[in-house]
Motif scaffolding. Sequence first.
Motif, mmCIF file in Angstrom:
data_model
loop_
_atom_site.group_PDB
_atom_site.id
_atom_site.type_symbol
_atom_site.label_atom_id
_atom_site.label_comp_id
_atom_site.label_asym_id
_atom_site.label_seq_id
_atom_site.Cartn_x
_atom_site.Cartn_y
_atom_site.Cartn_z
ATOM 1 N N VAL A 38 0.837 -1.190 0.000
ATOM 2 C CA VAL A 38 0.000 0.000 0.000
ATOM 3 C C VAL A 38 0.873 1.241 0.000
ATOM 4 N N ALA A 39 0.394 2.300 -0.651
ATOM 5 C CA ALA A 39 0.998 3.625 -0.559
ATOM 6 C C ALA A 39 -0.119 4.640 -0.729
ATOM 7 N N GLY A 40 -0.213 5.570 0.188
ATOM 8 C CA GLY A 40 -1.262 6.584 0.111
ATOM 9 C C GLY A 40 -1.128 7.575 1.245
ATOM 10 N N ARG A 41 -1.923 8.624 1.164
ATOM 11 C CA ARG A 41 -1.882 9.651 2.204
ATOM 12 C C ARG A 41 -2.743 9.246 3.395
ATOM 13 N N ALA A 42 -2.289 9.623 4.569
ATOM 14 C CA ALA A 42 -2.937 9.181 5.805
ATOM 15 C C ALA A 42 -4.180 9.992 6.133
ATOM 16 N N GLU A 61 -15.159 10.260 6.120
ATOM 17 C CA GLU A 61 -14.552 11.560 5.826
ATOM 18 C C GLU A 61 -13.285 11.466 4.987
ATOM 19 N N ALA A 62 -12.727 10.271 4.846
ATOM 20 C CA ALA A 62 -11.466 10.111 4.117
ATOM 21 C C ALA A 62 -11.658 10.393 2.630
ATOM 22 N N ASN A 63 -10.572 10.849 2.009
ATOM 23 C CA ASN A 63 -10.563 10.998 0.560
ATOM 24 C C ASN A 63 -10.341 9.638 -0.084
ATOM 25 N N PRO A 64 -10.930 9.394 -1.252
ATOM 26 C CA PRO A 64 -10.592 8.175 -1.980
ATOM 27 C C PRO A 64 -9.082 8.073 -2.184
ATOM 28 N N GLU A 65 -8.555 6.888 -2.053
ATOM 29 C CA GLU A 65 -7.126 6.584 -2.196
ATOM 30 C C GLU A 65 -6.293 6.996 -0.990
ATOM 31 N N ASP A 66 -6.932 7.451 0.094
ATOM 32 C CA ASP A 66 -6.222 7.619 1.360
ATOM 33 C C ASP A 66 -5.982 6.252 1.996
ATOM 34 N N VAL A 67 -5.058 6.228 2.944
ATOM 35 C CA VAL A 67 -4.851 5.063 3.812
ATOM 36 C C VAL A 67 -5.357 5.428 5.202
ATOM 37 N N LEU A 68 -6.256 4.630 5.736
ATOM 38 C CA LEU A 68 -6.768 4.867 7.082
ATOM 39 C C LEU A 68 -5.759 4.349 8.091
ATOM 40 N N ILE A 145 2.348 10.443 13.221
ATOM 41 C CA ILE A 145 1.771 10.523 11.880
ATOM 42 C C ILE A 145 0.793 11.690 11.852
ATOM 43 N N ASN A 146 0.970 12.542 10.850
ATOM 44 C CA ASN A 146 0.059 13.650 10.606
ATOM 45 C C ASN A 146 -0.858 13.310 9.447
ATOM 46 N N PRO A 147 -2.084 13.835 9.451
ATOM 47 C CA PRO A 147 -2.925 13.670 8.270
ATOM 48 C C PRO A 147 -2.210 14.189 7.030
ATOM 49 N N GLY A 148 -2.240 13.416 5.940
ATOM 50 C CA GLY A 148 -1.579 13.822 4.709
ATOM 51 C C GLY A 148 -0.179 13.281 4.537
ATOM 52 N N ASP A 149 0.438 12.754 5.611
ATOM 53 C CA ASP A 149 1.716 12.062 5.449
ATOM 54 C C ASP A 149 1.521 10.855 4.541
ATOM 55 N N ILE A 150 2.584 10.440 3.877
ATOM 56 C CA ILE A 150 2.494 9.294 2.988
ATOM 57 C C ILE A 150 2.839 8.018 3.750
ATOM 58 N N ILE A 151 1.958 7.036 3.655
ATOM 59 C CA ILE A 151 2.136 5.745 4.294
ATOM 60 C C ILE A 151 2.557 4.745 3.221
ATOM 61 N N VAL A 152 3.638 4.005 3.480
ATOM 62 C CA VAL A 152 4.111 2.975 2.555
ATOM 63 C C VAL A 152 4.214 1.671 3.343
ATOM 64 N N GLY A 153 3.564 0.619 2.842
ATOM 65 C CA GLY A 153 3.583 -0.660 3.537
ATOM 66 C C GLY A 153 3.782 -1.822 2.588
ATOM 67 N N ASP A 154 4.536 -2.825 3.049
ATOM 68 C CA ASP A 154 4.709 -4.071 2.304
ATOM 69 C C ASP A 154 5.023 -5.183 3.296
ATOM 70 N N ALA A 155 5.529 -6.296 2.813
ATOM 71 C CA ALA A 155 5.757 -7.452 3.683
ATOM 72 C C ALA A 155 6.748 -7.172 4.805
ATOM 73 N N ASP A 156 7.630 -6.194 4.627
ATOM 74 C CA ASP A 156 8.615 -5.872 5.659
ATOM 75 C C ASP A 156 8.066 -4.986 6.769
ATOM 76 N N GLY A 157 6.934 -4.325 6.525
ATOM 77 C CA GLY A 157 6.369 -3.453 7.541
ATOM 78 C C GLY A 157 5.825 -2.169 6.950
ATOM 79 N N VAL A 158 5.732 -1.130 7.788
ATOM 80 C CA VAL A 158 5.128 0.140 7.379
ATOM 81 C C VAL A 158 6.063 1.289 7.743
ATOM 82 N N VAL A 159 6.165 2.246 6.814
ATOM 83 C CA VAL A 159 6.989 3.441 7.008
ATOM 84 C C VAL A 159 6.127 4.667 6.728
ATOM 85 N N VAL A 160 6.355 5.749 7.479
ATOM 86 C CA VAL A 160 5.628 6.998 7.238
ATOM 87 C C VAL A 160 6.584 8.060 6.733
ATOM 88 N N VAL A 161 6.200 8.729 5.653
ATOM 89 C CA VAL A 161 6.998 9.798 5.048
ATOM 90 C C VAL A 161 6.329 11.133 5.384
#
Length: 204
Positions: A38-42, A61-68, A145-161
Motif C-alpha cells: 500500500v501507498a497513500g496519504r494518511a 470523511e477520508a478521501n478516496p485513495e487515502d490510507v486509514l 503521523i500527521n494527516p496527509g503524510d504518505i504511508i508505505v507498507g509491504d511485507a517488511d512493515g510500514v513506514v511513514v513519510v
Amino acid sequence: MAIVKKFEEVPTTAVSDALKGLNNLDQTIKPVKDDLTVAGRATTVKLRAADNKLVLKAIAEANPEDVLVIDAKGYMQNASCGDFVIGLAETLGLKGVVIDGAVRDIQGIRDMNYPVFCKGTTTAASDKHGTGEVNGVISCGDTAINPGDIIVGDADGVVVVPQEDEETILEKSLEKLEKDEEREEKILGNPEEARKFIMDQLSK
C-alpha cells in the motif's frame, strides 16, 4: 497524487534507509497477506481502547485513495475492525488500513485481497461510544503521523513519510533502490565479486 504513485514502486526498506530508520512503525504491525502493498496519504483516527465508533467517521470523511491509520494504542483484546468495516473502507475507495491494534474476521479480510496491516487478530468486538479524534496527529506503532503524510507498507512493515519531506525522501529512496539493484547485478552470482565485497566490508 503523482508522488504517491511513485512511492508505490519503492520497497519500504529503501524508504526506511532514506529516512535513516527513524520513521518505521513498530515491526509487530504486519500485513495480513504478505503479497499486498500500500501507498497513500494518511487519514488518521485516534481511539480509546475497545471503542471503534470513530473508525466509521474516519472512513466516511477520508478521501478516496487515502490510507486509514488507526491509533488504537496497541490494544489487542478488542478488534478495531472486522471484515465488514474493512469492506466499507474498500467500498469507499480507501487504499488500505493500518492499525496499531487488532482485527477480527481475519480470514474474511484475507479473502478480500485488500491491504490491511495490524498487530494481530482477536475474537472480541469493540463498543461504539465515539471517544477519540479524527484527522489529528497520532502515534501509530510508536511513530508520529500527521494527516496527509504518505504511508508505505509491504511485507517488511510500514513506514511513514512526513509530507513536508516527501519530495526529498522519494529522491533518496529511488537513489538507494538504484544502488541496491546495481550492486546485486554486479555481485550476486559472481563468486569473485562476492568474495571481494565481503573482504572490503570486513576491512572497514
